[in-house]
Scaffold this motif. Structure first.
Motif, PDB file in Angstrom:
ATOM      1  N   GLY A 274       2.707  -0.970  -9.603  1.00 54.68           N
ATOM      2  CA  GLY A 274       3.941  -0.489 -10.491  1.00 54.68           C
ATOM      3  C   GLY A 274       3.640   0.057 -11.687  1.00 54.68           C
ATOM      4  N   HIS A 275       4.589   0.315 -12.694  1.00 57.20           N
ATOM      5  CA  HIS A 275       4.540   0.902 -14.019  1.00 57.20           C
ATOM      6  C   HIS A 275       4.338  -0.365 -14.876  1.00 57.20           C
ATOM      7  CE1 HIS A 275       5.935   4.597 -12.728  1.00 57.20           C
ATOM      8  NE2 HIS A 275       5.618   5.008 -13.822  1.00 57.20           N
ATOM      9  N   GLY A 276       4.315  -1.644 -14.629  1.00 60.25           N
ATOM     10  CA  GLY A 276       4.056  -2.666 -15.467  1.00 60.25           C
ATOM     11  C   GLY A 276       2.543  -2.810 -15.720  1.00 60.25           C
ATOM     12  N   LEU A 277       2.401  -4.143 -16.288  1.00 58.72           N
ATOM     13  CA  LEU A 277       1.029  -4.555 -16.618  1.00 58.72           C
ATOM     14  C   LEU A 277       0.186  -4.734 -15.397  1.00 58.72           C
ATOM     15  CD1 LEU A 277      -1.358  -5.522 -18.418  1.00 58.72           C
ATOM     16  CD2 LEU A 277      -0.380  -7.931 -18.245  1.00 58.72           C
ATOM     17  N   ILE A 278       0.810  -5.320 -14.122  1.00 55.75           N
ATOM     18  CA  ILE A 278      -0.058  -5.380 -13.067  1.00 55.75           C
ATOM     19  C   ILE A 278       0.364  -3.832 -12.116  1.00 55.75           C
ATOM     20  CG2 ILE A 278       0.065  -6.833 -10.763  1.00 55.75           C
ATOM     21  CD1 ILE A 278      -0.251  -8.228 -13.260  1.00 55.75           C
ATOM     22  N   ASN A 279      -0.830  -3.215 -11.762  1.00 60.51           N
ATOM     23  CA  ASN A 279      -0.723  -2.102 -11.297  1.00 60.51           C
ATOM     24  C   ASN A 279      -2.245  -2.158 -10.610  1.00 60.51           C
ATOM     25  OD1 ASN A 279      -0.171   0.324  -9.968  1.00 60.51           O
ATOM     26  ND2 ASN A 279      -0.674   1.275 -11.903  1.00 60.51           N
ATOM     27  N   ARG A 280      -2.360  -2.841  -9.606  1.00 62.46           N
ATOM     28  CA  ARG A 280      -3.674  -2.734  -8.714  1.00 62.46           C
ATOM     29  C   ARG A 280      -3.693  -1.466  -7.969  1.00 62.46           C
ATOM     30  NH1 ARG A 280      -5.160  -8.139  -5.633  1.00 62.46           N
ATOM     31  NH2 ARG A 280      -7.095  -7.121  -5.703  1.00 62.46           N
ATOM     32  N   PRO A 281      -5.088  -1.118  -7.875  1.00 63.04           N
ATOM     33  CA  PRO A 281      -5.399   0.198  -7.524  1.00 63.04           C
ATOM     34  C   PRO A 281      -5.382   0.071  -5.875  1.00 63.04           C
ATOM     35  CG  PRO A 281      -7.368  -0.409  -8.270  1.00 63.04           C
ATOM     36  CD  PRO A 281      -6.004  -1.564  -8.592  1.00 63.04           C
ATOM     37  N   TRP A 282      -5.215   1.187  -5.161  1.00 61.25           N
ATOM     38  CA  TRP A 282      -5.308   0.918  -3.697  1.00 61.25           C
ATOM     39  C   TRP A 282      -5.615   2.589  -3.266  1.00 61.25           C
ATOM     40  CZ3 TRP A 282      -1.311   3.703  -1.193  1.00 61.25           C
ATOM     41  CH2 TRP A 282      -0.135   3.906  -2.095  1.00 61.25           C
ATOM     42  N   GLN A 283      -6.270   2.539  -2.031  1.00 62.61           N
ATOM     43  CA  GLN A 283      -6.783   3.900  -1.728  1.00 62.61           C
ATOM     44  C   GLN A 283      -5.766   4.720  -0.815  1.00 62.61           C
ATOM     45  OE1 GLN A 283     -10.255   2.119  -0.058  1.00 62.61           O
ATOM     46  NE2 GLN A 283     -11.396   3.756  -0.744  1.00 62.61           N
ATOM     47  N   TYR A 284      -4.999   5.655  -1.294  1.00 62.45           N
ATOM     48  CA  TYR A 284      -3.893   6.211  -0.438  1.00 62.45           C
ATOM     49  C   TYR A 284      -4.355   6.873   0.683  1.00 62.45           C
ATOM     50  CZ  TYR A 284       0.448   8.815  -0.637  1.00 62.45           C
ATOM     51  OH  TYR A 284       1.725   9.388  -0.325  1.00 62.45           O
ATOM     52  N   GLY A 285      -3.601   6.636   1.857  1.00 59.95           N
ATOM     53  CA  GLY A 285      -3.871   6.940   3.116  1.00 59.95           C
ATOM     54  C   GLY A 285      -4.693   5.946   3.921  1.00 59.95           C
ATOM     55  N   LYS A 286      -5.223   4.888   3.141  1.00 63.75           N
ATOM     56  CA  LYS A 286      -6.236   4.043   3.841  1.00 63.75           C
ATOM     57  C   LYS A 286      -5.402   2.935   4.761  1.00 63.75           C
ATOM     58  CE  LYS A 286     -10.321   1.775   3.745  1.00 63.75           C
ATOM     59  NZ  LYS A 286     -11.483   2.646   3.682  1.00 63.75           N
ATOM     60  N   ARG A 287      -5.881   2.965   6.057  1.00 62.74           N
ATOM     61  CA  ARG A 287      -5.121   2.138   6.981  1.00 62.74           C
ATOM     62  C   ARG A 287      -5.065   0.597   6.386  1.00 62.74           C
ATOM     63  NH1 ARG A 287      -3.422   3.404  11.597  1.00 62.74           N
ATOM     64  NH2 ARG A 287      -3.040   1.646  13.143  1.00 62.74           N
ATOM     65  N   GLY A 288      -3.969   0.178   6.280  1.00 68.52           N
ATOM     66  CA  GLY A 288      -3.641  -1.040   5.925  1.00 68.52           C
ATOM     67  C   GLY A 288      -3.031  -2.040   7.149  1.00 68.52           C
ATOM     68  N   ARG A 289      -3.253  -3.602   6.834  1.00 66.13           N
ATOM     69  CA  ARG A 289      -2.513  -4.291   7.995  1.00 66.13           C
ATOM     70  C   ARG A 289      -1.854  -5.650   7.242  1.00 66.13           C
ATOM     71  NH1 ARG A 289      -6.861  -6.428   9.606  1.00 66.13           N
ATOM     72  NH2 ARG A 289      -6.807  -8.645   8.739  1.00 66.13           N
ATOM     73  N   ILE A 290      -0.542  -5.710   7.492  1.00 63.56           N
ATOM     74  CA  ILE A 290       0.284  -6.540   7.056  1.00 63.56           C
ATOM     75  C   ILE A 290       0.433  -7.762   8.015  1.00 63.56           C
ATOM     76  CG2 ILE A 290       2.672  -7.437   6.343  1.00 63.56           C
ATOM     77  CD1 ILE A 290       3.049  -4.538   5.515  1.00 63.56           C
ATOM     78  N   GLU A 291       0.032  -8.939   7.736  1.00 63.92           N
ATOM     79  CA  GLU A 291      -0.290 -10.203   8.484  1.00 63.92           C
ATOM     80  C   GLU A 291       0.101 -11.411   7.729  1.00 63.92           C
ATOM     81  OE1 GLU A 291      -3.069 -12.355  11.511  1.00 63.92           O
ATOM     82  OE2 GLU A 291      -3.818 -10.847  10.417  1.00 63.92           O
ATOM     83  N   GLY A 292       1.407 -12.070   8.073  1.00 62.49           N
ATOM     84  CA  GLY A 292       2.081 -13.041   7.233  1.00 62.49           C
ATOM     85  C   GLY A 292       2.313 -12.260   5.901  1.00 62.49           C
TER      86      GLY A 292
END
Length: 298
Positions: A274-292
């Motif tokens: 987000g726009h705050g101090l915490i804004n970790r980068p991630w590769q747009y369109g990269k495949r992701g998996r949500i588990e737990g």
């Protein structure tokens, strides 16, 4: 143990709003302390209203940044407004596979890069490097860590994982898909245009924003839902909503769950984006998996 990284060379672009040139210079110097050489054209900005230049000026410098053989990535100075004006004029087929880096209004270009098969990273902008000079230790160390995460992604580092939380505390099992999204208001504003956002099948859609009252966020989300932008999404993940004004005691997650209920999307919160101090980068369109309670980029 001494941390070593290969030097990185990037092209600086200003595809959206104007930035004080002195701040650009200071941010570039700050990046150099991390081993990042930022190439800034002498005519980076020719201010036009609140924009960094005319459409043609910003377009020409964007093309030139991609053409620069010295650089490995394209890094936006800031967001603001203006990226959507460029989309239909960009010569996508001529652009090399250099990652574009940024967030906020840059969301429009990140999504277009993904659509045209080009790499992109949703992450800090050049201007964020100014925090490396802040007095507060947390601000300096967090910013440094996130900027170095960008360089790691460019170097092909191992997949990262983010913590998150399921809104209703149930377990939806494993959800997989391309990770897309970005700034909510920006995505809503381009609905119905040639650069409209449409989540690909099974997508894990990240949303974040700043300085908006909840009713405006609800309006923007309603627009995305009813324009069909989220029809094929697999899950919705909320990042931070810095300085967004609440309404009574109802949480933003409650509002999002209500507005998106027709889609029956699994909803997650507390993503460090987000726009705050915490804004970790991630590769747009990269495949992701949500588990737990974890989002893993594969």
């Amino acid at each position: 143990m001494i941390e070593t990284r290969m030097p990185l060379s990037v092209s600086v672009v200003a595809p959206a709003s104007h930035t004080n040139p002195q701040l650009v210079d200071e941010a570039v110097l700050a990046l150099e302390t991390l081993g990042i050489k930022a190439h800034v054209p002498s005519t980076l900005q020719v201010p036009r209203r609140y924009l960094a230049g005319s459409i043609q000026h910003r377009l020409d410098l964007l093309h030139a940044a991609y053409d620069d053989a010295r650089t490995e990535a394209i890094w936006a100075v800031r967001g603001g407004y203006g990226c959507a004006q460029l989309v239909e004029h960009i010569e996508w087929a001529r652009l090399p596979a250099k990652p574009l880096i940024g967030y906020s209004d840059i969301t429009v270009l990140l999504d277009q890069c993904y659509r045209h098969g080009l790499p992109a990273i949703h992450g800090p902008v050049i201007k964020d490097a100014l925090r490396l000079g802040h007095d507060a230790d947390e601000s300096r160390t967090t910013t440094r860590r996130q900027l170095l995460e960008v360089t790691d992604l460019l170097a092909g580092a191992a997949p990262r994982q983010f913590s998150l939380r399921r809104y209703d505390n149930t377990s939806p099992g494993i959800i997989e898909g391309p990770v897309v999204g970005g700034n909510l208001m920006t995505l809503a504003c381009v609905a119905g245009t040639p650069c409209r956002f449409v989540a690909p099948p099974g997508a894990l859609v990240i949303l974040e924003d700043v300085g908006e009252p909840y009713y405006r966020l609800e309006r923007a989300l309603w627009q995305l839902v009813h324009s069909g932008a989220l029809d094929q999404a697999g899950a919705l993940c909320l990042g931070t909503f810095e300085g967004c004004t609440s309404y009574g005691e109802q949480s933003l997650a409650d509002i999002v769950a209500d507005v998106t209920s027709p889609l029956n999307l699994p909803l997650f919160t507390d993503l460090p984006v987000g726009h705050g101090l915490i804004n970790r980068p991630w590769q747009y369109g990269k495949r992701g998996r949500i588990e737990g309670n974890t989002l893993v980029f594969s």
